[in-house]
Write an enzyme that holds these catalytic residues in place. Structure first.
Site, short mmCIF file in Angstrom:
data_model
loop_
_atom_site.label_atom_id
_atom_site.label_comp_id
_atom_site.label_asym_id
_atom_site.label_seq_id
_atom_site.Cartn_x
_atom_site.Cartn_y
_atom_site.Cartn_z
N ALA A 72 0.85 -1.19 0.00
CA ALA A 72 0.00 0.00 0.00
C ALA A 72 0.88 1.25 0.00
CB ALA A 72 -0.88 -0.01 1.25
N GLU A 90 4.25 -4.82 7.40
CA GLU A 90 3.30 -3.87 8.00
C GLU A 90 3.58 -3.61 9.47
OE1 GLU A 90 2.51 -6.14 5.80
OE2 GLU A 90 0.80 -5.55 4.57
C1 LIG Z 1 -5.10 -2.00 3.91
C2 LIG Z 1 -3.61 -2.04 4.11
C3 LIG Z 1 -2.96 -3.00 3.19
C4 LIG Z 1 -1.67 -3.18 3.11
C5 LIG Z 1 -0.75 -2.55 4.00
C6 LIG Z 1 0.59 -2.26 3.37
O1 LIG Z 1 0.92 -2.73 2.32
S1 LIG Z 1 1.56 -1.23 4.22
C7 LIG Z 1 3.03 -1.14 3.26
C8 LIG Z 1 3.86 -2.32 3.42
N1 LIG Z 1 5.08 -2.18 2.69
C9 LIG Z 1 6.16 -1.69 3.23
O2 LIG Z 1 6.23 -1.36 4.40
C10 LIG Z 1 7.34 -1.59 2.29
C11 LIG Z 1 8.16 -0.41 2.60
N2 LIG Z 1 9.22 -0.21 1.65
C12 LIG Z 1 10.39 -0.86 1.72
O3 LIG Z 1 10.62 -1.74 2.51
C13 LIG Z 1 11.44 -0.40 0.77
O4 LIG Z 1 11.14 0.89 0.38
C14 LIG Z 1 11.58 -1.29 -0.51
C15 LIG Z 1 10.28 -1.47 -1.20
C16 LIG Z 1 12.17 -2.66 -0.11
C17 LIG Z 1 12.56 -0.59 -1.49
O5 LIG Z 1 13.76 -0.29 -0.84
P1 LIG Z 1 14.86 0.66 -1.52
O6 LIG Z 1 15.98 0.74 -0.55
O7 LIG Z 1 15.11 0.20 -2.88
O8 LIG Z 1 14.16 2.07 -1.68
P2 LIG Z 1 13.66 3.09 -0.57
O9 LIG Z 1 13.32 2.39 0.67
O10 LIG Z 1 14.62 4.22 -0.48
O11 LIG Z 1 12.30 3.59 -1.22
C18 LIG Z 1 12.30 4.36 -2.42
C19 LIG Z 1 11.22 5.43 -2.32
O12 LIG Z 1 9.94 4.78 -2.27
C20 LIG Z 1 9.23 5.18 -1.09
N3 LIG Z 1 8.42 4.02 -0.65
C21 LIG Z 1 8.83 2.78 -0.46
N4 LIG Z 1 7.82 1.99 -0.13
C22 LIG Z 1 6.72 2.78 -0.11
C23 LIG Z 1 5.36 2.53 0.17
N5 LIG Z 1 4.89 1.30 0.46
N6 LIG Z 1 4.52 3.57 0.10
C24 LIG Z 1 4.94 4.82 -0.22
N7 LIG Z 1 6.25 5.11 -0.50
C25 LIG Z 1 7.10 4.08 -0.45
C26 LIG Z 1 10.32 5.57 -0.11
O13 LIG Z 1 9.82 6.42 0.87
C27 LIG Z 1 11.31 6.23 -1.03
O14 LIG Z 1 10.84 7.51 -1.36
P3 LIG Z 1 11.47 8.81 -0.71
O15 LIG Z 1 10.83 9.95 -1.39
O16 LIG Z 1 12.94 8.67 -0.97
O17 LIG Z 1 11.15 8.74 0.77
#
Ligand SMILES: CC/C=C\CC(=O)SCCNC(=O)CCNC(=O)[C@H](O)C(C)(C)COP(=O)(O)OP(=O)(O)OC[C@H]1O[C@@H](n2cnc3c(N)ncnc32)[C@H](O)[C@@H]1OP(=O)(O)O
Length: 723
Positions: free
Chosen positions: A60, A124
């Site tokens: 999400a 999450e």
């Molecule tokens: C009803 C609810 C249903 C579902 C609930 C959910 O799904 S909650 C979300 C669960 N997912 C996560 O928590 C994943 C979080 N993200 C990560 O672990 C890492 O970002 C990932 C995907 C492994 C990638 O890692 P990497 O090191 O390659 O990049 P980075 O972390 O720097 O991320 C790049 C930019 O993307 C933004 N971002 C990442 N994930 C999300 C997300 N789920 N939603 C919104 N934005 C996300 C991150 O903030 C970075 O952006 P920036 O502008 O640099 O902050």
């Protein structure tokens, strides 16, 4: 945001929402439209969902959680129901990561295949919620209860091979994921879909649910002390076995809503973005991560083979960066090399590294007894003990010995970088790289720029931090920088509380209940009471006064010397088996309160004529935290830190401030700045001899507003830019 491609008889839905394919509103809409369109097209026999770019889907869109207007229909569960109810088989083709809602999308599909390098997980819980699009109800139907509870409550990611082993995947692929998905789809066309719909099947080990739950709950309470979400995760998985699918899913929705609105999740979501914002550095001159290129670092030197130097060398060689470790005493050098080898043996034992990888690390480590050997390296990190004159001598010598392009870094934890840089003819290439002990474990790197440090030097050490896997924050030079300067106020108040009525265990207990991993006195025993003593002696010497256990004030500033009495008794902490606590030699991990320490404290108070009284827990929290918070505002005001998030990241990674409380700045924002300011003024009046209670100007300005100013706007009030 979802590309719809027809390829022979297949519809390919490619999620296209860079950088990580989060399930933002338009992606959810695109998936529903794609499934409907494919089902309406008679030519289409199966559907493949894939991610564009480096990842399948990160889940999400976390930014939408704080903006309820963005959580528009279709919500993820209704997207999922459209997928599951599709009359044509839907196959998810996973590469990179399938996380959170991304994995839930896969669980709505009838089949799941993944590249062998892919990783899946439900992170999450790390943002204080649970997989709320039926993840807690669907996963146990594939993997069984025990595995689902562990995976969901820990937030850990697993590789494709393990996911296959636990029934989450139907196939692990070695070739091109899209091509393999197309082949797979052709094979399942026409097969009955009902048994592939997870909502239609049962949890196999449902009869064991209570026993499995109790075991998992005991583990979770111990491992994630104070956190709510892991417990909710377990409860929701338990429901999957105790209720009908629909009832368990409805209950899951109730639980996620409660969590999402709670303080811990708000703080954890803040922490997620704060950590990422720390790497986006910017200097007052306008140079930033976006417009400055780092220099190439292919070889390094580390000066000092003590605890810090050895730990720093481990960080570098583990990342494949060659190190020459310099120590003038050959015996100390040998000891340092043995320490490094021992640390890596520990990693091999814990299976974090193979013996072959350890050998490779040791191959790129060389020892030397003279600085001359550093003539050709790209970057040097000095890690000798905290003495300005010594450091200046070393930097002057390095300036002569090293090639002109070499960057000279100091691991000083307190000293002014400008004073070190002025010993060289290359102040633009001098910078602080402050590692936290033990350097090979602690994730924080506080990089410190001086008034002449160049943007390229900053970019290079920020990039170095990233390469060695640190959470790296940039700050401006001043005594103690952000970490030690603000933490010192916290430590000072803890010591004063001892003089006013508390014992070490009282203070530790209250702060641990607040969420700190360890109270300040346990930390002091771990890092060594002798270390604190040496620093205090150095500071006193530099200020030209003699510090004794009788000293109560210097320059109108209150001082506590209880710890010095323990030092004089040889109680240095864990290393001597006694410190603020006593330790059984067979169990050094368990501090035991010691009546001898209570006697030392009571004697000290009697000698100094200090009255003791009972101090309530709330005062302990306020005194320690608000003193630090006030100093944090000063640090922001002086632009030693560029943004409040940087300070919070330093406290989380440097001093184990609970992520689920956000950090001192976030905590202050939640308490309300008016209240914080009021209490700071109250303590200032009560303790006029502690300058850390003089209210920060920035805090005063922000607190004077009739409405709370959001954290993102605090910066605008620095330097009187807003009143
Ligand atoms: C009803 C609810 C249903 C579902 C609930 C959910 O799904 S909650 C979300 C669960 N997912 C996560 O928590 C994943 C979080 N993200 C990560 O672990 C890492 O970002 C990932 C995907 C492994 C990638 O890692 P990497 O090191 O390659 O990049 P980075 O972390 O720097 O991320 C790049 C930019 O993307 C933004 N971002 C990442 N994930 C999300 C997300 N789920 N939603 C919104 N934005 C996300 C991150 O903030 C970075 O952006 P920036 O502008 O640099 O902050």
């Amino acid at each position: 945001m979802v590309d719809y491609i027809i390829d022979q008889n297949l519809a390919i839905l490619a999620v296209n929402n860079p950088p990580v394919n989060a399930l933002s509103h338009h992606v959810r809409e695109g998936l529903v439209e794609g499934i409907k369109k494919a089902n309406a097209n008679d030519q289409v026999t199966a559907i493949v969902i894939i991610g564009k770019g480096k990842i399948f889907c990160s889940g999400a869109d976390i930014r939408e959680f704080s903006n309820h207007a963005a959580i528009k229909d279709p919500v993820l569960t209704s997207v999922g129901h459209t997928i599951e109810n599709s009359g044509k088989p839907v196959i998810s083709a996973i590469h990179g990561n399938a996380l959170g809602g991304g994995l839930e999308v896969a669980l709505f599909c009838h089949y799941r295949i993944a590249s062998e390098s892919a990783r899946v997980g439900f992170p999450e819980v790390l943002i204080g919620i649970l997989p709320g699009a039926e993840g807690t109800v669907r996963l146990p139907r594939l993997s069984g209860l025990s595995f689902a509870m562990d995976m969901i409550a820990s937030g850990k990611q697993i590789n494709a091979k393990d996911a296959f082993k636990h029934g989450i995947l139907d196939k692990v692929c070695t070739g091109n994921i899209l091509e393999e998905a197309k082949d797979f789809a052709k094979k399942v066309i026409g097969q009955p879909l009902d048994s592939r719909r997870l909502s239609r099947i049962n949890v196999e080990d449902a009869s064991n649910v209570d026993a499995v739950f109790e075991v998992a709950l005991a583990q979770v309470k111990k491992k994630y002390k104070g956190q709510i979400a892991p417990i909710y995760c377990l409860k929701s998985v338990r429901n999957s076995a105790k209720m009908s699918f629909d009832k368990a899913a409805a209950e899951e929705r109730r639980l996620i809503t409660e969590l999402m609105l709670g303080y811990q999740s708000i703080a954890l979501r803040y922490s997620f973005f704060a950590e990422r914002s720390a790497s986006k550095w910017r200097l007052p001159c306008g140079a930033s991560v976006n417009n400055t290129k780092p220099s190439k670092i292919e070889s390094t030197g580390v000066i000092g083979a003590g605890t810090m130097g050895s730990g720093i060398a481990v960080c570098l060689i583990r990342a494949g960066i060659p190190v020459i470790l310099v120590e003038k005493d050959p015996k100390m050098l040998e000891k340092g090399m043995e320490t490094i080898s021992g640390i890596l043996d520990g990693s091999v034992k814990l299976k974090r590294m193979t013996p072959g990888q350890k050998a490779k690390c040791m191959e790129i480590l060389k020892g030397a007894t003279s600085l001359d050997k550093l003539s050709n390296v790209d970057l040097v990190i000095e890690a000798v003990y905290e003495n300005l004159e010594l450091k200046r001598q070393i930097f002057a010598q390095l300036d002569k010995v090293c090639k002109p392009s070499t960057l000279l870094c100091s691991n000083t934890s307190t000293l002014d970088i400008d004073k070190i840089a002025s010993a060289t003819n290359r102040p633009d290439k001098v910078v602080g790289t402050h590692f936290f002990a033990p350097a090979f474990i602690m994730r924080l790197l506080e990089n410190v720029y001086g008034s002449k440090t160049s943007p390229t030097t900053v970019a290079t050490v920020m990039e170095l931090g990233r390469r060695i896997g640190k959470v790296t924050v940039l700050v401006k030079t001043c005594y103690g920088f952000v970490g030690n300067r603000t933490h010192q106020c916290f430590g000072a108040e803890a010591s004063f509380l001892l003089e006013e009525g508390c014992l070490p265990q009282d203070i530790d207990q209250v702060l641990e209940e607040f969420g700190m991993a360890m109270g300040p006195f346990k930390v002091s025993d771990l890092s060594g009471i002798d270390v604190g003593w040496r620093i205090r002696q150095e500071v006193a010497k530099a200020a030209g006064f003699k510090l004794t256990t009788e000293t109560r004030y210097h320059n109108g500033e209150r001082i506590s010397t209880v710890g010095d009495s323990l030092f004089e008794m040889g109680r240095y902490g864990i290393k001597t088996g006694k410190g603020w606590y006593k330790y059984d030699p067979t169990n050094l991990r368990k501090p035991v309160p010691d009546s001898d320490v209570a006697d030392v404290i009571l004697d000290h108070c009697a000698k100094m004529g200090l009255q003791r009284c009972k101090i309530p827990p709330q005062e302990i929290i306020e005194r320690c935290l608000f003193a630090a918070v006030n100093e944090c505002f000063r640090v922001l005001e002086e632009r030693v830190a560029e943004k409040p998030e940087d300070i919070d990241v330093i406290w989380q990674y440097g001093f184990s401030f609970p992520r689920y409380a956000g950090g001192p700045m976030f905590y202050a924002s939640q308490v309300g700045l008016k209240r914080v300011y009021e209490r700071v003024c109250f303590y200032h009046e009560k303790f006029p001899y502690s300058s850390h209670w003089i209210p920060s100007d920035l805090l005063r300005k922000l607190a004077s507003h009739s409405v709370e100013i959001p954290m993102s706007q605090w910066k605008e009030f620095v330097n009187g830019s807003k009143l």
